[in-house]
Scaffold this motif. Structure first.
Motif, PDB file in Angstrom:
ATOM      1  N   ASN A   1      -2.396   4.787   2.341  1.00 34.28           N
ATOM      2  CA  ASN A   1      -3.340   3.788   1.867  1.00 34.28           C
ATOM      3  C   ASN A   1      -4.626   4.469   1.403  1.00 34.28           C
TER       4      ASN A   1
ATOM      5  N   SER B   1      -8.182   3.368  -0.664  1.00 29.78           N
ATOM      6  CA  SER B   1      -7.017   2.493  -0.553  1.00 29.78           C
ATOM      7  C   SER B   1      -6.067   2.798  -1.697  1.00 29.78           C
TER       8      SER B   1
ATOM      9  N   ARG C   1       0.838  -1.195   0.000  1.00 30.63           N
ATOM     10  CA  ARG C   1       0.000   0.000   0.000  1.00 30.63           C
ATOM     11  C   ARG C   1       0.876   1.249   0.000  1.00 30.63           C
TER      12      ARG C   1
ATOM     13  N   ARG D   1      -2.146   1.336  -3.821  1.00 30.17           N
ATOM     14  CA  ARG D   1      -1.053   0.386  -4.006  1.00 30.17           C
ATOM     15  C   ARG D   1       0.075   1.079  -4.754  1.00 30.17           C
TER      16      ARG D   1
END
Length: 387
Positions: A34, A204, A30, A206
């Protein structure tokens, strides 16, 4: 009616996040927060309205609603646009401005999320906000069609009262910041429900490995769909296990209110509009992993943008050069998009506290410790094994 400040909304919505429960969705690491704001330049602001008597007559409250604003970069989105696109999995919902976005492949306004009956108010307010900051808009330069997505919060919110006003939209726009993002019952997610638990806004991100480009992918969702028995958390059918514990309550009246979701995907990978369309389709897979079957009355609408190329409204000359990722290198972005969408929805559920709203309707928060235990024990309990 005054809106709650963003700081108070953060305190009210704070419970925990999926990672704090030991739930690690996917394979990629993450980002720092995040959150969708891990994509450099992306900013998010909320205006949250929570007030009123739950027994009030329609039109007079209670108020459980709000507005969320997303800016693709720190500059002027009207003068320096970003490449964008979208995808509609099921269209029983609205994202105003999507038609032009799909035609031109450009985003030139902030993205707003709100309740169904406030779409017009939000469109009017953001037009006013942008006209004040761009004197040539509508005279020497083009007009705009704002991007405004909606979900129905009428189970908890007095939606007939039309409680969102221009000032609330301005608050969401003016308070947009980078960094951590408030989740759950904040902004446009204030009155939203997912799989019969309180949810709302979730986010969220990545960060891809250097060998796969090192790009960042983020998602922000306004989540408002589904049935409890279909809920899955990282593949574990926790909804099926929890349903007997919530057998009583007011949700037997919600059979026709499956709900909707708006997903916003952001990345700094240099993508063309057609590539972003394909990325948005993968976000739908993330929604499905949590338990959506895109019901007849549901709106699953996804919008995506890339911050890598800023397209000036008045470029010099006849052409403008942009950078684009090779299609053969896009698979990592697809996988990351599914991961961030799934985790953003779970984060919305984790943040959502029990709320009482219109007509005394009570929506429980997802029982976090029970979910932690169910996910932890899933591999050794045959009836809860992942599938």
């Amino acid at each position: 009616m005054p809106a709650s400040t963003d700081s108070s909304a953060r305190k009210r919505a704070k419970r925990t996040r999926a990672r704090d429960l030991g739930i690690h969705i996917g394979v990629y690491p993450r980002g720092r927060f995040n959150a969708i704001t891990d994509v450099p330049g992306v900013r998010v602001g909320h205006s949250t309205l929570i007030s009123g008597d739950v027994a009030a007559e329609p039109g007079g409250g209670p108020v459980r609603t709000g507005v969320t604003a997303i800016f693709p970069h720190r500059g002027n989105i009207y003068t320096h646009r970003v490449i964008g696109s979208g995808h509609v999995l099921n269209g029983a919902g609205e994202l105003a401005g999507l038609t032009q976005l799909m035609e031109w492949g450009l985003i030139e306004t902030p993205i707003l999320l709100t309740n169904t009956l406030a779409v017009g108010t939000c469109s009017e307010a953001v037009m006013r906000w942008m006209v004040e900051r761009n004197p040539r808009l509508g005279t020497e330069q083009d007009v705009i069609i704002p991007l405004v997505g909606e979900c129905d919060d009428s189970w908890l919110n007095d939606i007939r009262g039309r409680h969102i006003h221009h000032a609330h939209v301005f608050e969401a726009l003016d308070t947009a910041r980078g960094g951590s993002v408030a989740e759950g019952s904040v902004g446009g997610g204030t009155g939203m429900i997912t799989c019969d638990f309180k949810a709302g806004i979730g986010t969220s991100s990545r960060k891809l490995p250097v060998g796969e480009g090192g790009y960042v992918v983020g998602a922000l969702v306004m989540s408002n769909f589904g049935r409890r028995e279909d809920l899955r958390v990282d593949g574990v059918p926790v909804g099926r296990a929890l349903s007997p514990e919530f057998a009583t309550g007011s949700f037997h009246d919600r059979e026709s209110l499956y709900g909707s979701i708006i997903v916003v995907i952001a990345t700094n990978a240099p993508l063309l509009a057609q590539q972003l369309t394909r990325v948005c389709k993968r976000a739908a897979l993330g929604v499905g992993r949590v338990g959506s079957y895109a019901a007849h009355g549901s709106g699953e609408i996804i919008l995506g943008f890339s911050t890598a190329n800023l397209i000036p409204r008045q470029p010099k000359g006849m052409t403008f050069k942009i950078e684009a990722l090779l299609d053969q290198r896009i698979d990592a972005l697809y996988r990351a998009t599914i991961e961030v969408t799934e985790e953003a929805i779970i984060n919305a559920l984790c943040a959502g506290r029990t709320m009482t709203g219109r007509a005394g309707h009570v929506v429980p928060g997802m029982p976090l410790e029970r979910v932690r235990s169910l996910v932890r024990d899933s591999r050794r309990l045959p009836e809860l094994q992942r599938s």
